[in-house]
Design an enzyme around this catalytic site. Sequence first.
Site, PDB file in Angstrom:
ATOM      1  N   HIS A 192     -29.319  34.337  -0.447  1.00 31.36           N
ATOM      2  CA  HIS A 192     -28.842  35.714  -0.401  1.00 31.36           C
ATOM      3  C   HIS A 192     -29.225  36.383   0.901  1.00 31.36           C
ATOM      4  O   HIS A 192     -28.503  37.223   1.431  1.00 31.36           O
ATOM      5  CB  HIS A 192     -29.412  36.500  -1.573  1.00 31.36           C
ATOM      6  CG  HIS A 192     -28.583  36.329  -2.788  1.00 31.36           C
ATOM      7  ND1 HIS A 192     -29.055  35.846  -3.962  1.00 31.36           N
ATOM      8  CD2 HIS A 192     -27.257  36.560  -2.984  1.00 31.36           C
ATOM      9  CE1 HIS A 192     -28.077  35.791  -4.845  1.00 31.36           C
ATOM     10  NE2 HIS A 192     -26.979  36.221  -4.278  1.00 31.36           N
ATOM     11  N   ARG A 298     -15.174  24.512   2.422  1.00 32.33           N
ATOM     12  CA  ARG A 298     -16.235  23.744   1.739  1.00 32.33           C
ATOM     13  C   ARG A 298     -16.675  24.526   0.496  1.00 32.33           C
ATOM     14  O   ARG A 298     -17.578  25.358   0.569  1.00 32.33           O
ATOM     15  CB  ARG A 298     -17.428  23.554   2.671  1.00 32.33           C
ATOM     16  CG  ARG A 298     -17.202  22.622   3.853  1.00 32.33           C
ATOM     17  CD  ARG A 298     -18.477  22.530   4.683  1.00 32.33           C
ATOM     18  NE  ARG A 298     -18.494  21.408   5.587  1.00 32.33           N
ATOM     19  CZ  ARG A 298     -18.255  21.477   6.893  1.00 32.33           C
ATOM     20  NH1 ARG A 298     -17.957  22.639   7.441  1.00 32.33           N
ATOM     21  NH2 ARG A 298     -18.323  20.407   7.656  1.00 32.33           N
ATOM     22  N   ARG A 333     -11.207  22.131  -0.298  1.00 27.32           N
ATOM     23  CA  ARG A 333     -11.813  20.831  -0.615  1.00 27.32           C
ATOM     24  C   ARG A 333     -12.592  20.971  -1.913  1.00 27.32           C
ATOM     25  O   ARG A 333     -13.399  21.900  -2.051  1.00 27.32           O
ATOM     26  CB  ARG A 333     -12.753  20.389   0.499  1.00 27.32           C
ATOM     27  CG  ARG A 333     -13.459  19.090   0.117  1.00 27.32           C
ATOM     28  CD  ARG A 333     -14.350  18.577   1.206  1.00 27.32           C
ATOM     29  NE  ARG A 333     -15.580  19.332   1.297  1.00 27.32           N
ATOM     30  CZ  ARG A 333     -16.511  19.093   2.202  1.00 27.32           C
ATOM     31  NH1 ARG A 333     -16.326  18.147   3.100  1.00 27.32           N
ATOM     32  NH2 ARG A 333     -17.623  19.795   2.237  1.00 27.32           N
ATOM     33  N   GLU A 432     -13.383   9.771   5.426  1.00 25.93           N
ATOM     34  CA  GLU A 432     -14.732   9.887   5.952  1.00 25.93           C
ATOM     35  C   GLU A 432     -15.608   8.701   5.545  1.00 25.93           C
ATOM     36  O   GLU A 432     -16.781   8.641   5.876  1.00 25.93           O
ATOM     37  CB  GLU A 432     -15.379  11.217   5.535  1.00 25.93           C
ATOM     38  CG  GLU A 432     -15.272  11.566   4.078  1.00 25.93           C
ATOM     39  CD  GLU A 432     -15.832  12.957   3.759  1.00 25.93           C
ATOM     40  OE1 GLU A 432     -16.382  13.626   4.643  1.00 25.93           O
ATOM     41  OE2 GLU A 432     -15.733  13.351   2.579  1.00 25.93           O
ATOM     42  N   ASN A 455     -17.857  13.675  10.633  1.00 27.60           N
ATOM     43  CA  ASN A 455     -19.321  13.667  10.458  1.00 27.60           C
ATOM     44  C   ASN A 455     -19.726  12.486   9.587  1.00 27.60           C
ATOM     45  O   ASN A 455     -20.587  11.687   9.947  1.00 27.60           O
ATOM     46  CB  ASN A 455     -19.803  14.955   9.777  1.00 27.60           C
ATOM     47  CG  ASN A 455     -19.343  16.193  10.493  1.00 27.60           C
ATOM     48  OD1 ASN A 455     -19.116  16.158  11.691  1.00 27.60           O
ATOM     49  ND2 ASN A 455     -19.188  17.287   9.766  1.00 27.60           N
ATOM     50  N   ASP A 456     -19.083  12.409   8.425  1.00 24.50           N
ATOM     51  CA  ASP A 456     -19.436  11.307   7.533  1.00 24.50           C
ATOM     52  C   ASP A 456     -18.876   9.988   8.031  1.00 24.50           C
ATOM     53  O   ASP A 456     -19.502   8.947   7.855  1.00 24.50           O
ATOM     54  CB  ASP A 456     -18.954  11.603   6.107  1.00 24.50           C
ATOM     55  CG  ASP A 456     -19.912  12.550   5.408  1.00 24.50           C
ATOM     56  OD1 ASP A 456     -21.132  12.332   5.526  1.00 24.50           O
ATOM     57  OD2 ASP A 456     -19.452  13.514   4.786  1.00 24.50           O
ATOM     58  N   ARG A 466     -26.979  11.316   8.876  1.00 24.89           N
ATOM     59  CA  ARG A 466     -26.655  12.458   9.750  1.00 24.89           C
ATOM     60  C   ARG A 466     -27.727  13.532   9.753  1.00 24.89           C
ATOM     61  O   ARG A 466     -27.696  14.451  10.567  1.00 24.89           O
ATOM     62  CB  ARG A 466     -25.284  13.045   9.365  1.00 24.89           C
ATOM     63  CG  ARG A 466     -25.231  13.583   7.977  1.00 24.89           C
ATOM     64  CD  ARG A 466     -23.795  13.822   7.535  1.00 24.89           C
ATOM     65  NE  ARG A 466     -23.391  15.211   7.681  1.00 24.89           N
ATOM     66  CZ  ARG A 466     -22.275  15.724   7.173  1.00 24.89           C
ATOM     67  NH1 ARG A 466     -21.431  14.951   6.500  1.00 24.89           N
ATOM     68  NH2 ARG A 466     -21.986  16.986   7.325  1.00 24.89           N
ATOM     69  N   CYS A 503     -11.519  17.496  10.897  1.00 24.00           N
ATOM     70  CA  CYS A 503     -12.284  18.693  10.536  1.00 24.00           C
ATOM     71  C   CYS A 503     -13.795  18.505  10.669  1.00 24.00           C
ATOM     72  O   CYS A 503     -14.563  19.384  10.315  1.00 24.00           O
ATOM     73  CB  CYS A 503     -11.934  19.140   9.110  1.00 24.00           C
ATOM     74  SG  CYS A 503     -12.401  17.946   7.856  1.00 24.00           S
TER      75      CYS A 503
HETATM   76  C1  PEP Z   1     -17.246  15.560   7.567  1.00 16.92           C
HETATM   77  O1  PEP Z   1     -17.909  14.728   6.942  1.00 16.92           O
HETATM   78  O2  PEP Z   1     -16.881  15.411   8.751  1.00 16.92           O
HETATM   79  C2  PEP Z   1     -16.849  16.831   6.918  1.00 16.92           C
HETATM   80  C3  PEP Z   1     -16.048  17.680   7.512  1.00 16.92           C
HETATM   81  O3  PEP Z   1     -17.403  17.102   5.693  1.00 16.92           O
HETATM   82  P1  PEP Z   1     -18.914  17.627   5.519  1.00 16.92           P
HETATM   83  O4  PEP Z   1     -19.469  17.904   6.895  1.00 16.92           O
HETATM   84  O5  PEP Z   1     -18.850  18.845   4.665  1.00 16.92           O
HETATM   85  O6  PEP Z   1     -19.566  16.463   4.852  1.00 16.92           O
HETATM   86 MG    MG Z   2     -18.049  14.933   4.795  1.00 15.28          MG
END
Ligand code: PEP
Ligand code: MG
Length: 579
Positions: A192, A298, A333, A432, A455-456, A466, A503
């Site tokens: 919060h 997200r 998502r 991903e 990212n994943d 990560r 993304c």
């Molecule tokens: C990703 O994995 O690149 C992604 C956009 O999802 P998150 O970062 O929420 O895992």
């Molecule tokens: Mg991801």
Amino acid sequence: MLRFKGSVVSEGIARGEALVVATGEVYVPEGRVAESMVEREAQRFDRCVAATRRDIEKLRTEARAHLGEMTEIIGTYLAFLADEATLLEPIRKLIHQEHFTATYATFKRFSEVARELENLPEPLPSRVPDLLDVKRRIIAHLRGVRRPMGELEKLRKKVIIIADDLSPTQTASLDQEKVLAFATDRGGPASHTAILARHLGIPAVVGLGQATRAVRSGDPVIVDGFSGEVVVNPDEETVRDYQARSRRLTASRRKVHLGHGAAQTRDGEDVTILANIDRGEQVVSLRELGIEGVGLFRTEFLFLGRQMPDEEAQCAHYSQLLHDMAPHPVCIRTMDFGADKWDHRVGGHNEENPFLGMRAIRLSFAHETLFRTQLRAILRASAAGKCRVMFPMISDLGEFRKARRILESVREELRSEGVAVSSKLEVGAMVEVPSAALTVDNLLREADFLSLGTNDLTQYTLAVDRTNPLVASLFNPHHPGVLRLIKETVDACRRTGKPVSACGEMAGTAEYTPVLLGFGLRHLSMAPRRVPQVVGGVQRLRIPECEELVAEMVGADDAAHAQRVLDDFHRQRETKRRS
Ligand code: PEP
Ligand code: MG
């Protein structure tokens, strides 16, 4: 000069003098009063509770003007102050029967209740910080401290607050004129406190670890609410750098409005810029930036607050967002819980290898009721704008089919209840997990679109957690292995004519813009604060040179080689630009 790194909860850059405030746990040693003093001690306790109640009521009245519904958070404090059965009466008893001082009795009882709440199901554990804040305030009155907010009250000059943690009421009562920014050792982006900081527009970074130990009041400090860095005693060069960045950011925020053709390469190729968000309210700033849609919402962050949103609350949130963004698309998502976004209320587990465990779509399958509730909310909201839905961490067509089957059965259920549901909802998958990229042709037989979660994809391709700082230098999205999977995915989408976007953080990193354009991506979704740099990058590029670049990077020996190729590309372009 010292640097700390935390999580950004509210964007902006500020430079000023630190005010280090002790907001942590108060400790009260055991103490007793003479029997003759017991009655007076109990009356003193009641007077201090009343004084605390007056403080909170005053704060609520003052906060209402600039915090709207957030003032309700403060309202929960008043409930604690009226709780005779659990708090007030047991404290009076401790004073009367054990002859404890009012201060110790308050400390003892509140601490006991906090421990009890911690072991109960949610939402009770998340009320503990509020309970401790009420305790701190009553104890301050009992100790005769005239300013229960301590140094935070009646600030005389502009400061940057450095604290162990800030409670929602402390944040709500910060003087916006005087507080340039705040930075805390603890705290998370879904708290919060974070929400309030964003509402107030105060730049804020949390989760710094040890900053309060290293900073003294009066030290010059820079809070970078973009990178999450806090610099203490910056040298002149750092100050100059930050001043320049701050000026550039202000100028670019004013300048970047993506009117037609703004995100266009030098050779006239249009690039659609989309936003990654985690709250519907963020679309207000997207409109200012002229962003053309939400590429990644997200949704799991909606669940990490004090209250789990039910179907109605989710539906209202998604409808508002779709309505606010219309006619632009919003890609919702489904929740990606698990791993670093663990919460026992949604059935996550505290696992040994959480990123390889019960996460994202796996968790949604395991907790189908929760998943169906979210899908009902999305489907009901879908008519409010241009809605897309996508599933996280899909590893193959079978998993996608299963998720889609559940979606279709929810749609049927709604139809049979006579609820209007848009028939145009597009359903996609995140790519991903390497296995999804390697079997992308299968996936494309049934998915309406794909979105590359780099990212994943990087983490799972390179076997690099990560979130682990020990292996951070190995987290290389430009590794030829990762690049080949991106290429595979984009090529397959182009062959089948299905839309694809990126993304992950890569899409919001200007250094990688030529790489993604070179592969043929034309839809990039990123954190809104990244838009100016990425648009600037797009405008300086020509597609053929990007294509040459990626051909060379994909064929590189290893990550270091690919990095050199990319560095050379940028260096040569910089030299050309200067000459
Ligand atoms: C990703 O994995 O690149 C992604 C956009 O999802 P998150 O970062 O929420 O895992
Ligand atoms: Mg991801």
